[in-house]
Design an enzyme around this catalytic site. Sequence first.
Site, PDB file in Angstrom:
ATOM      1  N   HIS A 160      15.264   0.405   8.625  1.00 44.49           N
ATOM      2  CA  HIS A 160      14.301  -0.313   9.479  1.00 44.49           C
ATOM      3  C   HIS A 160      13.141   0.600   9.884  1.00 44.49           C
ATOM      4  O   HIS A 160      12.520   0.398  10.917  1.00 44.49           O
ATOM      5  CB  HIS A 160      14.973  -0.880  10.733  1.00 44.49           C
ATOM      6  N   SER A 281     -13.848  10.245   3.232  1.00 42.57           N
ATOM      7  CA  SER A 281     -14.545   9.084   3.783  1.00 42.57           C
ATOM      8  C   SER A 281     -16.027   9.409   3.864  1.00 42.57           C
ATOM      9  O   SER A 281     -16.405  10.550   4.137  1.00 42.57           O
ATOM     10  CB  SER A 281     -13.990   8.782   5.173  1.00 42.57           C
ATOM     11  N   LYS A 287     -11.409  12.870   7.180  1.00 49.89           N
ATOM     12  CA  LYS A 287     -10.443  12.077   6.429  1.00 49.89           C
ATOM     13  C   LYS A 287     -10.103  12.642   5.055  1.00 49.89           C
ATOM     14  O   LYS A 287     -10.959  13.150   4.351  1.00 49.89           O
ATOM     15  CB  LYS A 287     -10.981  10.654   6.221  1.00 49.89           C
ATOM     16  N   GLU A 294      -2.264   4.403  -2.845  1.00 50.21           N
ATOM     17  CA  GLU A 294      -2.714   3.091  -2.336  1.00 50.21           C
ATOM     18  C   GLU A 294      -3.057   2.161  -3.492  1.00 50.21           C
ATOM     19  O   GLU A 294      -2.734   0.967  -3.479  1.00 50.21           O
ATOM     20  CB  GLU A 294      -3.929   3.257  -1.434  1.00 50.21           C
TER      21      GLU A 294
END
Length: 462
Positions: A160, A281, A287, A294
Amino acid sequence: MMMQDKQGWSGRFNEPVAELVKRYTASVEFDRRLALFDIQGSLAHAQMLAACGIISTQDLNDIRRGLAQVENEIISGEFIWSLDLEDVHLNIEKRLTALVGDAGKRLHTGRSRNDQVATDVRLYLRHAIDELRGLSHTLQTAIVDLAAHHTHTIMPGFTHLQVAQPVSFAHHLMAYFEMLKRDAERLADCRKRVNRLPLGAAALAGTSYPIKREYVAELLGFDGVCENSLDAVSDRDFAIEFTACAALIMTHLSRLSEELILWMSPRFGFIDIADRFCTGSSIMPQKKNPDVPELVRGKTGRVNGHLVALLTLMKGQPLAYNKDNQEDKEPLFDTVDTLTQTLHIYADMIGGITVKPEAMRSAALQGYATATDLADYLVKKGLPFRDAHEAVALAVRFAEQRGCGLSELELEELQKFSPLIEPDIYGVLTLEGSLASRNHIGGTAPQQVETAIARARKHLQG
Ligand code: ARG
């Protein structure tokens, strides 16, 4: 390059096909990719026709010479593809006939584009599966290589997404090895059903010429022939099955990607992914984004979509061949391309992971990951498991209020929850003790994971 031309079937028609329809029905822009497999199939077909006395040896020689030139033109990019000639098959046949005359027109004896295209797709897919199995092997090796360094690197195992029990990073990685191993088995099994010859089915019912299908199968390296002509030209279950295998591989890699993304987030900080797999970024200078995982996660959606597209393509078709089947190619090609690129980049990326054992360890120390070990300790001293569970739950609550771990409680404090607790409990509550105690096949004990890695290496060598 595309040009205007006359189709191979126009004799029966009163007016030329509408321009829009021509563009709608043509497949040459994408089935060109089958060209070399189409030639391979034609060469075997022609050889069989000659061996059976259906065409002359002279015709066979002309066909061979012509197809060799066509192949050269295609490879060098000189070949002129025509939209008017609809698909890869008619384009090649027309050029062959221009080069060698009547022999070219005889090539299609005892054959139809229906069994021809089914053969081409199977040859293409067999080749793709062999390449993919190699790439999968490289990725599995990269995973095992990384795991081999981390049988003693402890991280929290989650259920979980809550800290559950400590595991080694190697054990976690080896779970993915198991998935990919099954995926490779599935590909190998799928290959058996791909590797059957449709040629000889002709349009749908077989052909009246005295052909030898087994001979063509042997020439093309197929394990046998498709045993029903209607089935041979109409089903694409082999492509669906392959896409299902591909969707599972992507799904497994999507799960791993999700973990890599989480682990790379500063909130976890478990790993770093080499800069060459990340981007920055344009607005936030701090970043470093895990673009590759992804995108793997994102591209899984497209492969899963192709599986549904192919299933849907098939479901309403009466026997035998229908033009619907022309729509099998783009999803199949894109599945092969996406999976090929993904396996390739993934193997490199795994090799570029930096592990941060300290961050993993401190995460494992939070969240009472060894609470189950305490319960098991009490059970081994005779307490029924449910009572042990309750005692430990109370101890966890106490420690939580105190803001400390279980192993930081004094012996007398622990004994309030059960008099069975003795000084040896502190060995049990450590992360190392927890791992070492799970010492059976499939468990996270370093000794077991080392054995699992050795088994994996043996499997990969075999
Ligand atoms: N381009 C077609 C396909 O991909 C080839 C077979 C066409 N057969 C036909 N009878 N129109 O399926």
